[in-house]
Design an enzyme around this catalytic site. Structure first.
Site, PDB file in Angstrom:
ATOM      1  CE1 TYR A 113      -3.598   2.526   0.308  1.00  0.00           C
ATOM      2  CE2 TYR A 113      -2.193   3.537   1.973  1.00  0.00           C
ATOM      3  CZ  TYR A 113      -3.266   3.606   1.108  1.00  0.00           C
ATOM      4  OH  TYR A 113      -4.007   4.757   1.030  1.00  0.00           O
ATOM      5  CD1 TRP A 115      -1.585   7.506  -1.051  1.00  0.00           C
ATOM      6  CD2 TRP A 115      -1.611   9.357  -2.321  1.00  0.00           C
ATOM      7  NE1 TRP A 115      -2.829   8.078  -0.942  1.00  0.00           N
ATOM      8  CE2 TRP A 115      -2.871   9.222  -1.710  1.00  0.00           C
ATOM      9  CE3 TRP A 115      -1.404  10.457  -3.154  1.00  0.00           C
ATOM     10  CZ2 TRP A 115      -3.911  10.135  -1.914  1.00  0.00           C
ATOM     11  CZ3 TRP A 115      -2.435  11.356  -3.355  1.00  0.00           C
ATOM     12  CH2 TRP A 115      -3.673  11.188  -2.732  1.00  0.00           C
TER      13      TRP A 115
HETATM   14  N1  LIG Z   1      -2.077   8.703  12.301  1.00  0.00           N
HETATM   15  C1  LIG Z   1      -2.467   8.707  11.025  1.00  0.00           C
HETATM   16  N2  LIG Z   1      -1.874   7.886  10.145  1.00  0.00           N
HETATM   17  C2  LIG Z   1      -2.255   7.896   8.863  1.00  0.00           C
HETATM   18  C3  LIG Z   1      -3.282   8.740   8.420  1.00  0.00           C
HETATM   19  C4  LIG Z   1      -3.914   9.584   9.368  1.00  0.00           C
HETATM   20  O1  LIG Z   1      -4.858  10.338   9.054  1.00  0.00           O
HETATM   21  N3  LIG Z   1      -3.471   9.554  10.653  1.00  0.00           N
HETATM   22  N4  LIG Z   1      -3.651   8.726   7.105  1.00  0.00           N
HETATM   23  C5  LIG Z   1      -3.426   7.497   6.377  1.00  0.00           C
HETATM   24  C6  LIG Z   1      -3.633   7.685   4.938  1.00  0.00           C
HETATM   25  S1  LIG Z   1      -5.169   8.292   4.479  1.00  0.00           S
HETATM   26  C7  LIG Z   1      -2.722   7.335   4.000  1.00  0.00           C
HETATM   27  S2  LIG Z   1      -3.166   7.409   2.342  1.00  0.00           S
HETATM   28  C8  LIG Z   1      -1.397   6.832   4.369  1.00  0.00           C
HETATM   29  C9  LIG Z   1      -0.272   7.279   3.415  1.00  0.00           C
HETATM   30  O2  LIG Z   1       0.788   6.410   3.495  1.00  0.00           O
HETATM   31  P1  LIG Z   1       1.790   6.166   2.278  1.00  0.00           P
HETATM   32  O3  LIG Z   1       1.095   6.328   0.982  1.00  0.00           O
HETATM   33  O4  LIG Z   1       2.495   4.890   2.527  1.00  0.00           O
HETATM   34  O5  LIG Z   1       2.785   7.390   2.492  1.00  0.00           O
HETATM   35  P2  LIG Z   1       3.842   8.055   1.496  1.00  0.00           P
HETATM   36  O6  LIG Z   1       4.736   8.872   2.344  1.00  0.00           O
HETATM   37  O7  LIG Z   1       3.132   8.734   0.383  1.00  0.00           O
HETATM   38  O8  LIG Z   1       4.639   6.799   0.950  1.00  0.00           O
HETATM   39  C10 LIG Z   1       4.975   6.635  -0.382  1.00  0.00           C
HETATM   40  C11 LIG Z   1       6.403   6.132  -0.455  1.00  0.00           C
HETATM   41  O9  LIG Z   1       6.687   5.818  -1.829  1.00  0.00           O
HETATM   42  C12 LIG Z   1       7.984   6.332  -2.151  1.00  0.00           C
HETATM   43  N5  LIG Z   1       8.020   6.531  -3.618  1.00  0.00           N
HETATM   44  C13 LIG Z   1       7.674   7.636  -4.317  1.00  0.00           C
HETATM   45  N6  LIG Z   1       7.811   7.410  -5.633  1.00  0.00           N
HETATM   46  C14 LIG Z   1       8.251   6.138  -5.781  1.00  0.00           C
HETATM   47  C15 LIG Z   1       8.584   5.325  -6.902  1.00  0.00           C
HETATM   48  O10 LIG Z   1       8.453   5.723  -8.052  1.00  0.00           O
HETATM   49  N7  LIG Z   1       8.993   4.047  -6.652  1.00  0.00           N
HETATM   50  C16 LIG Z   1       9.123   3.559  -5.391  1.00  0.00           C
HETATM   51  N8  LIG Z   1       9.545   2.302  -5.248  1.00  0.00           N
HETATM   52  N9  LIG Z   1       8.822   4.317  -4.305  1.00  0.00           N
HETATM   53  C17 LIG Z   1       8.385   5.569  -4.499  1.00  0.00           C
HETATM   54  C18 LIG Z   1       8.087   7.613  -1.343  1.00  0.00           C
HETATM   55  O11 LIG Z   1       9.431   8.012  -1.192  1.00  0.00           O
HETATM   56  C19 LIG Z   1       7.416   7.198  -0.031  1.00  0.00           C
HETATM   57  O12 LIG Z   1       8.336   6.663   0.879  1.00  0.00           O
HETATM   58  O13 LIG Z   1      -1.092   7.221   5.705  1.00  0.00           O
HETATM   59  C20 LIG Z   1      -2.099   6.820   6.642  1.00  0.00           C
HETATM   60  N10 LIG Z   1      -1.637   7.055   7.984  1.00  0.00           N
HETATM   61  N1  LIG Z   2      -1.412  18.560   2.016  1.00  0.00           N
HETATM   62  C1  LIG Z   2      -1.822  17.291   2.056  1.00  0.00           C
HETATM   63  N2  LIG Z   2      -3.062  16.971   1.635  1.00  0.00           N
HETATM   64  C2  LIG Z   2      -3.491  15.678   1.700  1.00  0.00           C
HETATM   65  C3  LIG Z   2      -2.648  14.629   2.126  1.00  0.00           C
HETATM   66  C4  LIG Z   2      -1.350  14.995   2.589  1.00  0.00           C
HETATM   67  O1  LIG Z   2      -0.562  14.149   3.032  1.00  0.00           O
HETATM   68  N3  LIG Z   2      -0.976  16.310   2.533  1.00  0.00           N
HETATM   69  N4  LIG Z   2      -3.111  13.316   2.120  1.00  0.00           N
HETATM   70  C5  LIG Z   2      -4.270  13.004   1.272  1.00  0.00           C
HETATM   71  C6  LIG Z   2      -4.897  11.739   1.648  1.00  0.00           C
HETATM   72  S1  LIG Z   2      -4.080  10.311   1.288  1.00  0.00           S
HETATM   73  C7  LIG Z   2      -6.135  11.656   2.198  1.00  0.00           C
HETATM   74  S2  LIG Z   2      -6.826  10.146   2.497  1.00  0.00           S
HETATM   75  C8  LIG Z   2      -6.903  12.847   2.537  1.00  0.00           C
HETATM   76  C9  LIG Z   2      -7.530  12.714   3.920  1.00  0.00           C
HETATM   77  O2  LIG Z   2      -8.561  13.595   4.076  1.00  0.00           O
HETATM   78  P1  LIG Z   2      -9.316  13.631   5.504  1.00  0.00           P
HETATM   79  O3  LIG Z   2      -9.455  12.265   6.029  1.00  0.00           O
HETATM   80  O4  LIG Z   2     -10.543  14.419   5.315  1.00  0.00           O
HETATM   81  O5  LIG Z   2      -8.260  14.481   6.319  1.00  0.00           O
HETATM   82  P2  LIG Z   2      -7.563  14.456   7.754  1.00  0.00           P
HETATM   83  O6  LIG Z   2      -6.494  15.472   7.594  1.00  0.00           O
HETATM   84  O7  LIG Z   2      -7.212  13.108   8.220  1.00  0.00           O
HETATM   85  O8  LIG Z   2      -8.681  14.987   8.739  1.00  0.00           O
HETATM   86  C10 LIG Z   2      -9.375  16.195   8.530  1.00  0.00           C
HETATM   87  C11 LIG Z   2      -9.822  16.760   9.849  1.00  0.00           C
HETATM   88  O9  LIG Z   2     -10.780  15.916  10.474  1.00  0.00           O
HETATM   89  C12 LIG Z   2     -10.846  16.313  11.818  1.00  0.00           C
HETATM   90  N5  LIG Z   2     -11.318  15.190  12.632  1.00  0.00           N
HETATM   91  C13 LIG Z   2     -10.598  14.183  13.175  1.00  0.00           C
HETATM   92  N6  LIG Z   2     -11.404  13.335  13.864  1.00  0.00           N
HETATM   93  C14 LIG Z   2     -12.661  13.839  13.742  1.00  0.00           C
HETATM   94  C15 LIG Z   2     -13.942  13.432  14.237  1.00  0.00           C
HETATM   95  O10 LIG Z   2     -14.094  12.427  14.922  1.00  0.00           O
HETATM   96  N7  LIG Z   2     -15.008  14.193  13.903  1.00  0.00           N
HETATM   97  C16 LIG Z   2     -14.884  15.315  13.144  1.00  0.00           C
HETATM   98  N8  LIG Z   2     -15.993  15.992  12.853  1.00  0.00           N
HETATM   99  N9  LIG Z   2     -13.701  15.733  12.677  1.00  0.00           N
HETATM  100  C17 LIG Z   2     -12.607  14.999  12.963  1.00  0.00           C
HETATM  101  C18 LIG Z   2      -9.463  16.769  12.225  1.00  0.00           C
HETATM  102  O11 LIG Z   2      -9.543  17.996  12.939  1.00  0.00           O
HETATM  103  C19 LIG Z   2      -8.739  16.878  10.891  1.00  0.00           C
HETATM  104  O12 LIG Z   2      -7.992  18.077  10.764  1.00  0.00           O
HETATM  105  O13 LIG Z   2      -6.059  13.995   2.529  1.00  0.00           O
HETATM  106  C20 LIG Z   2      -5.313  14.088   1.314  1.00  0.00           C
HETATM  107  N10 LIG Z   2      -4.745  15.403   1.259  1.00  0.00           N
HETATM  108 MO   LIG Z   3      -5.100   8.553   2.207  1.00  0.00          MO
END
Ligand SMILES: Nc1nc2c(c(=O)[nH]1)N[C@H]1C(S)=C(S)[C@@H](COP(=O)(O)OP(=O)(O)OC[C@H]3O[C@@H](n4cnc5c(=O)[nH]c(N)nc54)[C@H](O)[C@@H]3O)O[C@H]1N2
Ligand SMILES: Nc1nc2c(c(=O)[nH]1)N[C@H]1C(S)=C(S)[C@@H](COP(=O)(O)OP(=O)(O)OC[C@H]3O[C@@H](n4cnc5c(=O)[nH]c(N)nc54)[C@H](O)[C@@H]3O)O[C@H]1N2
Ligand SMILES: [Mo]
Length: 754
Positions: A113, A115
């Site tokens: 998993y 991005w």
């Molecule tokens: N506490 C907490 N944890 C969370 C979340 C949260 O809200 N709270 N959000 C979650 C969510 S929604 C997501 S999507 C995840 C994101 O988690 P990830 O998608 O695993 O995070 P990234 O840092 O985007 O990891 C992508 C990795 O791919 C590498 N990469 C980039 N390009 C390439 C390439 O071309 N080839 C290879 N082999 N590698 C490459 C980058 O250097 C990076 O290390 O985190 C989750 N974790």
């Molecule tokens: N700049 C930037 N943008 C991103 C990403 C990034 O890494 N960087 N990651 C992308 C990815 S993979 C994803 S999945 C999306 C995630 O998009 P979301 O899941 O919508 O985003 P989060 O930042 O996890 O949370 C948004 C807000 O929800 C609020 N929140 C937390 N718990 C609760 C709750 O129980 N109730 C309510 N009402 N609010 C709550 C928090 O205050 C938080 O700031 O963002 C994407 N956008």
């Molecule tokens: Mo995500």
């Protein structure tokens, strides 16, 4: 490609948008915003430092303990031995072959998993999945950390696959602008998050839409723990995290009690309200779910709830729900309940009415575009049927063979002997990282392709240095954006980095399957083939796309695929005639009660939405852990990407913890102080930012700081996932529960430096 002698400027794209890049002597020296972008992201500014950073992996490397004696312990602490490519590929291919022959392909976990990077062909996950399919398959993962729980629950409610619902059946911003009078945003809509979209987002529009909403006088109400989750000018209802379902139930109760429910809509378009209503009104458990009941749960005054319910019934109301709400224990409930609330309002299928999910979560949601087919590098078929819900990886590593429930099916965890990860960072994305670090010792071998020495790369046995998109040619396009980019190779590979494609071709060849993987094509052959297929299919849809040579010259084109017309969702025809245009649910209607879910017999996700308090929230706060931690997405980057260079900036790490003035004062903390954030699972440092824009009792620490020391030690950079809890959302969704965590915060001083 740059020949290294002169300064060149080209345009490329990324998950955070398009930008201009200056290249000189084979190095990226500067970036600038793309001219067509009204609100460009600042993320590219760090690129020159990040791409050439000392933390790039220079050469293939093998962990010393594994190389000398196949020792499993030492991941994360052992040093690495650099090897020439041929030798490292030989060793890795032999090891993969040994595992699959000894234990079968069910012993290989290739969920991988993450991005990765933008670009259609060099999409790391497609590459690793295709390779593993060629060699006999792998254990896959279902869903995403973003929306895993919603992907399980929402098909039961609306019938459609959740991602299809998100991207093809949600209201466009223009329709919302034209018709919505009240926008009720659970978890806000944050333009900071809409900076990114998987595969690219060219015109960042979200902030601009809110300016237009304000001009129009639309009432926008942000319900959640942080004022900053919505643009300035929106109203804020500070809500205790994890309590949204109670708030929605109370809104529903007011509708029902005051005769504001649209029963005609419920009768025509839904099933099961009769099963849900006795619970709502308290006939089944003696507790009406009214505003007086919800007030202490949510921390919101009963009158605020009553006024909002009346307002919602009296105007065209669009309810939006952030993805964060389902990234929490019992995350199924607010998602399901929001659909029930919208159904009771009776506006689903009317322009600018109903409910939508993830507006602002990523940039593409709410963009109305004609979908174009193609440009997908085939992953081929996976002969292995076993998979795990994506966020259950640590459980699977800890408990091979253990039974678990998922969405009505009972299965056992696989016995994982080999992990192959490319394009993701589990030591960023997973919860309870100190526990993951323990579980991670169980497989025999871990192989990682990665450009940078992330915590995951440092916990691998075999590491292959991968190129970044700036070191290879690709095409940038996604169905959520109306631009098409040629992504030129800007610089030579850094160090000895190779493309994922070349790495997997090398492994497949050594396993006698090279031709199956490559089909005799080079990377540029594939790009040309996929592009030509895409172009032909677009032509069939009446869209003219330049040939590849022309696109190479002009670098980018805007496609005439905007569809900002009236409603294109399936809800409008469904509302009009539910017999003729039923939803793909068992009943053909919106399911307020689901016989199917009821039949699963899960106490943590029964047959209709209910309020189930999470295990960790302000309702269970104690002296040891009095504060609710939310861990949102970082504003200055994407997840853990580019972090090495960002962390170098003076004062940038540890990461910033937002804390309410009251909580700060009680702990003697002022803005800028170094603090320790901790609970029984772990501890990290952070830099306090005292604020009135967060609810008292709640602290926010964004994700993305690299995981530092394992074990009981303090994480020096401020990674919230040393604190979060690793449990499934429920037996139904098994999604990540990242936002369900209690912590304590204390000030760090010279006497108490930790
Ligand atoms: N506490 C907490 N944890 C969370 C979340 C949260 O809200 N709270 N959000 C979650 C969510 S929604 C997501 S999507 C995840 C994101 O988690 P990830 O998608 O695993 O995070 P990234 O840092 O985007 O990891 C992508 C990795 O791919 C590498 N990469 C980039 N390009 C390439 C390439 O071309 N080839 C290879 N082999 N590698 C490459 C980058 O250097 C990076 O290390 O985190 C989750 N974790
Ligand atoms: N700049 C930037 N943008 C991103 C990403 C990034 O890494 N960087 N990651 C992308 C990815 S993979 C994803 S999945 C999306 C995630 O998009 P979301 O899941 O919508 O985003 P989060 O930042 O996890 O949370 C948004 C807000 O929800 C609020 N929140 C937390 N718990 C609760 C709750 O129980 N109730 C309510 N009402 N609010 C709550 C928090 O205050 C938080 O700031 O963002 C994407 N956008
Ligand atoms: Mo995500």
């Amino acid at each position: 490609m740059a020949d290294g002698s002169t300064r060149q400027t080209r345009i490329t794209t990324s998950h955070w948008g398009a930008f201009e890049v200056d290249v000189e002597d084979g190095r990226i020296v500067a970036t600038r915003p793309f001219a067509n972008d009204p609100n460009p992201s600042r993320i590219p500014e760090i690129l020159p430092e990040a791409v050439h950073h000392r933390s790039r992996i220079a050469r293939p490397a093998i962990r010393r303990g594994w190389l000398s004696s196949r020792k499993r312990t030492g991941r994360g602490s052992d040093e690495f031995v650099d090897l020439p490519w041929d030798e490292a590929l030989d060793i890795a291919a032999a090891e993969i072959d040994r595992i699959r022959k000894t234990h079968g392909n069910e012993a290989i976990f290739g969920g991988s998993y993450g991005w990765g990077s933008a670009g259609r062909f060099h999409h790391a996950q497609s590459q690793v999945h295709r390779f593993l399919n060629v060699i006999g398959g792998y254990v896959a993962s279902f869903g995403s950390y973003s929306t895993g729980c919603a992907q399980a629950i929402m098909p039961h409610v609306f019938g459609a696959d959740f991602l299809t619902l998100l991207y093809e059946h949600q209201e466009g911003w223009q329709v919302i602008h034209d018709h919505t009078e009240t926008l009720v945003m659970f978890g806000g809509i944050n333009p900071k998050n809409a900076q990114v979209s998987m595969g690219g987002i060219t015109e960042h529009e979200t902030a601009g839409w809110f300016d237009r909403f304000a001009t129009k006088g639309m009432r926008c109400i942000n319900i959640g723990p942080q004022r900053t989750d919505a643009p300035a000018g929106c109203e804020w209802v500070p809500l205790r995290p994890g309590s949204d379902t109670a708030m929605m139930l109370a809104l529903a109760h007011v509708l029902e009690e005051e005769g504001l429910t649209d029963h005609a809509f419920l009768d025509r378009c839904t099933v099961g309200f009769d099963r849900f209503r006795p619970y709502l009104m308290g006939e089944t458990d003696g507790q009406p779910k009214n505003p007086d009941w919800a007030a202490p749960i949510c921390g919101v005054a009963p009158d605020t709830i009553r006024d909002l319910a009346r307002r919602m019934a009296a105007s065209r109301t669009f309810v939006t729900v952030a993805w964060s709400l389902q990234r929490a224990e019992h995350g199924e409930q607010p998602y399901w309940m929001s659909a029930v609330l919208a159904a009771m309002l009776g506006q689903i299928g009317l322009p600018g009415g109903g409910v939508g999910y993830g507006y602002g979560a990523i940039g593409g949601v709410g963009k109305s575009l004609i979908g174009l087919r193609g440009m997908t590098f085939s992953q081929l078929q996976n002969p292995v049927r076993k998979f795990i819900p994506v966020a259950r990886i640590a459980d699977a590593l800890r408990h091979p063979g253990m039974e678990y429930d998922f969405n009505g099916r009972r299965d056992t965890y696989p016995d994982i002997r080999l992990i192959y990860w490319a394009g993701g960072n589990p030591y960023h994305h997973h919860q309870d990282l100190n526990a993951l670090h323990e579980a991670w010792q169980s497989p025999e071998t871990v192989i990682v392709n990665e450009p940078w020495w992330t915590a995951t790369a440092r916990r691998a046995d075999i590491v292959f240095p991968a190129t970044t998109p700036y070191e290879r040619e690709d095409i940038g396009r996604t169905n959520l954006d109306d631009y098409l980019f040629h992504m030129p190779q800007l610089i030579p590979p850094v160090g000895e980095a190779r493309d994922d494609y070349a790495i997997f071709a090398g492994l497949a060849e050594r396993m006698g399957l090279g031709a199956d993987f490559t089909e005799g094509r080079s990377a540029s052959d594939w790009i040309a083939l996929l592009y030509d297929q895409y172009r032909e299919q677009a032509a069939e849809q009446g869209i003219d796309i330049p040939d590849l040579a022309t696109l190479r010259d002009c670098n980018w084109v805007q496609l005439p695929i905007r569809a900002d017309g009236p409603n294109r969702t399936f809800f409008a025809p469904f509302r009009e005639d539910p017999e003729a245009a039923p939803l793909p649910t068992p009943s053909g209607r919106i399911e307020i009660f689901s016989d199917r879910i009821d039949g699963f017999g899960y106490d943590d996700c029964p047959g209709h939405p209910v309020w189930l308090p999470p295990s960790e929230w302000l309702g269970t706060a104690s002296e040891a852990t009095p504060l609710h931690l939310v861990s949102p997405q970082p504003g200055d980057k994407l997840h853990s990407q580019l972090e090495a260079a960002l962390a170098d900036q003076p004062g940038a790490r540890p990461e910033t913890l937002v804390i309410h003035a009251q909580d700060a004062q009680a702990r003697g903390i002022t803005s800028g102080d170094l603090v320790r954030v901790f609970n029984a699972r772990g501890a990290c440092r952070a830099r306090a930012a005292v604020s009135e824009g967060i609810r008292p009792g709640v602290v926010a620490l964004p994700t993305g700081a690299w995981y530092g020391d394992p074990g009981g030690n303090i994480d020096p950079h401020g990674n919230p996932n040393v604190l979060t809890r690793d449990i499934g959302t429920s037996r139904l969704g098994q999604g990540s529960s990242a936002h369900t965590a209690l912590v304590q915060v204390e000030r760090l001083t010279l006497d108490n430096p930790r």
